[in-house]
Design a protein around this motif. Structure first.
Motif, PDB file in Angstrom:
ATOM      1  N   ILE A  10      -6.937   4.979  12.180  1.00  0.00           N
ATOM      2  CA  ILE A  10      -7.187   4.037  13.269  1.00  0.00           C
ATOM      3  C   ILE A  10      -7.532   2.636  12.762  1.00  0.00           C
ATOM      4  N   TRP A  11      -8.443   2.536  11.820  1.00  0.00           N
ATOM      5  CA  TRP A  11      -8.817   1.182  11.393  1.00  0.00           C
ATOM      6  C   TRP A  11      -7.728   0.524  10.546  1.00  0.00           C
ATOM      7  N   LYS A  12      -6.918   1.335   9.885  1.00  0.00           N
ATOM      8  CA  LYS A  12      -5.802   0.747   9.130  1.00  0.00           C
ATOM      9  C   LYS A  12      -4.747   0.207  10.079  1.00  0.00           C
ATOM     10  N   LEU A  13      -4.520   0.946  11.153  1.00  0.00           N
ATOM     11  CA  LEU A  13      -3.583   0.492  12.179  1.00  0.00           C
ATOM     12  C   LEU A  13      -4.121  -0.778  12.839  1.00  0.00           C
ATOM     13  N   LEU A  14      -5.438  -0.783  13.106  1.00  0.00           N
ATOM     14  CA  LEU A  14      -6.075  -1.947  13.718  1.00  0.00           C
ATOM     15  C   LEU A  14      -5.909  -3.176  12.818  1.00  0.00           C
TER      16      LEU A  14
ATOM     17  N   GLY B  59       6.262  -5.821   5.075  1.00  0.00           N
ATOM     18  CA  GLY B  59       6.612  -5.275   3.768  1.00  0.00           C
ATOM     19  C   GLY B  59       5.380  -4.910   2.968  1.00  0.00           C
ATOM     20  N   LEU B  60       4.415  -5.818   2.930  1.00  0.00           N
ATOM     21  CA  LEU B  60       3.197  -5.574   2.156  1.00  0.00           C
ATOM     22  C   LEU B  60       2.399  -4.420   2.745  1.00  0.00           C
ATOM     23  N   LEU B  61       2.332  -4.356   4.080  1.00  0.00           N
ATOM     24  CA  LEU B  61       1.568  -3.274   4.713  1.00  0.00           C
ATOM     25  C   LEU B  61       2.220  -1.921   4.449  1.00  0.00           C
ATOM     26  N   VAL B  62       3.567  -1.868   4.526  1.00  0.00           N
ATOM     27  CA  VAL B  62       4.269  -0.605   4.254  1.00  0.00           C
ATOM     28  C   VAL B  62       4.002  -0.175   2.815  1.00  0.00           C
ATOM     29  N   PHE B  63       4.054  -1.141   1.901  1.00  0.00           N
ATOM     30  CA  PHE B  63       3.802  -0.833   0.491  1.00  0.00           C
ATOM     31  C   PHE B  63       2.390  -0.258   0.302  1.00  0.00           C
ATOM     32  N   THR B  64       1.408  -0.884   0.956  1.00  0.00           N
ATOM     33  CA  THR B  64       0.029  -0.394   0.870  1.00  0.00           C
ATOM     34  C   THR B  64      -0.077   1.023   1.448  1.00  0.00           C
ATOM     35  N   LEU B  65       0.636   1.234   2.561  1.00  0.00           N
ATOM     36  CA  LEU B  65       0.605   2.548   3.209  1.00  0.00           C
ATOM     37  C   LEU B  65       1.200   3.622   2.291  1.00  0.00           C
TER      38      LEU B  65
END
Lengths: 229, 87
Positions: A10-14, B59-65
């Motif tokens: 949840i907080w990562k999505l936020l 792109g950066l968020l997907v990479f972090t994920l």
């Protein structure tokens, strides 16, 4: 396929949603037309949250250093280090984005402004923290001495960034009588993006720090298993 | 607990004012004498920049994920290993 821990989703999505909102709203929404600042007032949504994020991450780091000294638990030291790491990354980005902005508004990348000098000293204080850590080989000694240093480093940060630049002539918005965040405190349109931006960027910093803490934990678990064998 | 309160106090007193505030008024929003990126926005090109920045962020968020998931997987493997070795 490894799943993300659901309580963390949840907080990562936020964080992600707030950051998309920051970029879209920060560039598209109306801002006050002020001389000299012009469109660079939008740096409020990107440059200033770097410093707010840094302060919050470094505060968490200092709190875990205090907890380490209380409990003597290595896990606390790991948390303190990685939050300091993430905080310093934000600080470096803050100083670099500030220099870009200064070149186009003040006419020089570096003009020795109290705000610039203060933040440079603050960052060097934290670089010294990492150098100090790396110069000690004993794990416990390293953790204890650097925890004490970290608490003092955070205490130095506050006057360097917030008090000294306000007491002298700084060109920085918000200091020395220049319009800045304080002036816009009343401005609801800027606040509408600024606060979500601060939360979004800070949560991203927490996310990055948490990844590195988990990797550290895995490494120490590996060492434990090695020892048991 | 005492130290936590002290840190909190230090943090809360940071926005202490040393100078007077300047107010932003509605006139500042309407001030056409200050040049802004008006034509840039009128041509609609700002959307291109917004799209580019949103892509970079995505792109950066997907990479972090993906990194996050890799760490999660390693953590699960570690749990298995621990059980195996302890038993």
């Amino acid at each position: 396929m490894a799943k993300l821990n659901s309580k963390h989703v949840i907080w990562k999505l936020l964080a992600s949603l707030l950051l998309f909102y920051t970029i879209i709203g920060g560039l598209m929404m109306e801002v006050p037309r002020l001389p000299i600042l012009n469109e660079t007032i939008r740096a409020l949504y990107f440059h200033v949250p770097m410093w707010f994020g840094m302060i919050i991450l470094l505060l968490i780091s200092a709190v875990y250093s205090i907890r380490y000294l209380n409990k003597d638990d290595q896990a606390y030291d790991d948390i303190a280090v990685e939050f300091a790491n993430a905080g310093v990354i934000f600080g470096v980005l803050g100083i670099v984005t500030g220099m870009i902005w200064a070149q186009f508004t003040w006419g020089a990348w570096w003009s020795g402004d109290p705000k610039q000098n203060g933040s440079a000293i603050a960052l060097m204080t934290y670089f010294a923290y990492f150098i100090l850590r790396n110069s000690l080989s004993d794990q416990q000694q390293k953790a204890r001495i650097s925890a004490i240093y970290n608490i003092f480093a955070f205490a130095t940060l506050i006057p360097l960034l917030f008090i000294l630049p306000r007491l002298t002539d700084s060109l920085h918005p918000g200091n020395g009588g220049n319009p800045g965040f304080n002036a816009y405190d009343m401005d609801s349109k800027l606040r509408l993006v600024f606060y979500p931006a601060v939360i979004g960027w800070t949560l991203l910093g927490v996310w990055i720090a948490s990844l590195r803490i988990r990797i550290k934990r895995l490494k120490s678990d590996m060492n434990d298993l090695e020892y048991q064998r | 607990m005492k130290t936590t309160w002290l840190m909190l106090f230090l943090f809360l007193t940071t926005p202490l004012l040393a100078q007077e505030k300047q107010q932003v008024t509605a006139a500042d929003y309407a001030n056409r004498e200050v040049s802004m990126a008006d034509s840039f926005r009128a041509e609609g090109k700002i959307y291109v920049v917004v799209a580019i920045l949103a892509t970079v962020l995505a792109g950066l968020l997907v990479f972090t994920l993906v990194t996050d998931r890799k760490v999660s997987k390693l953590e699960q493997e570690m749990e298995h290993l621990k059980k195996k070795i302890i038993n």
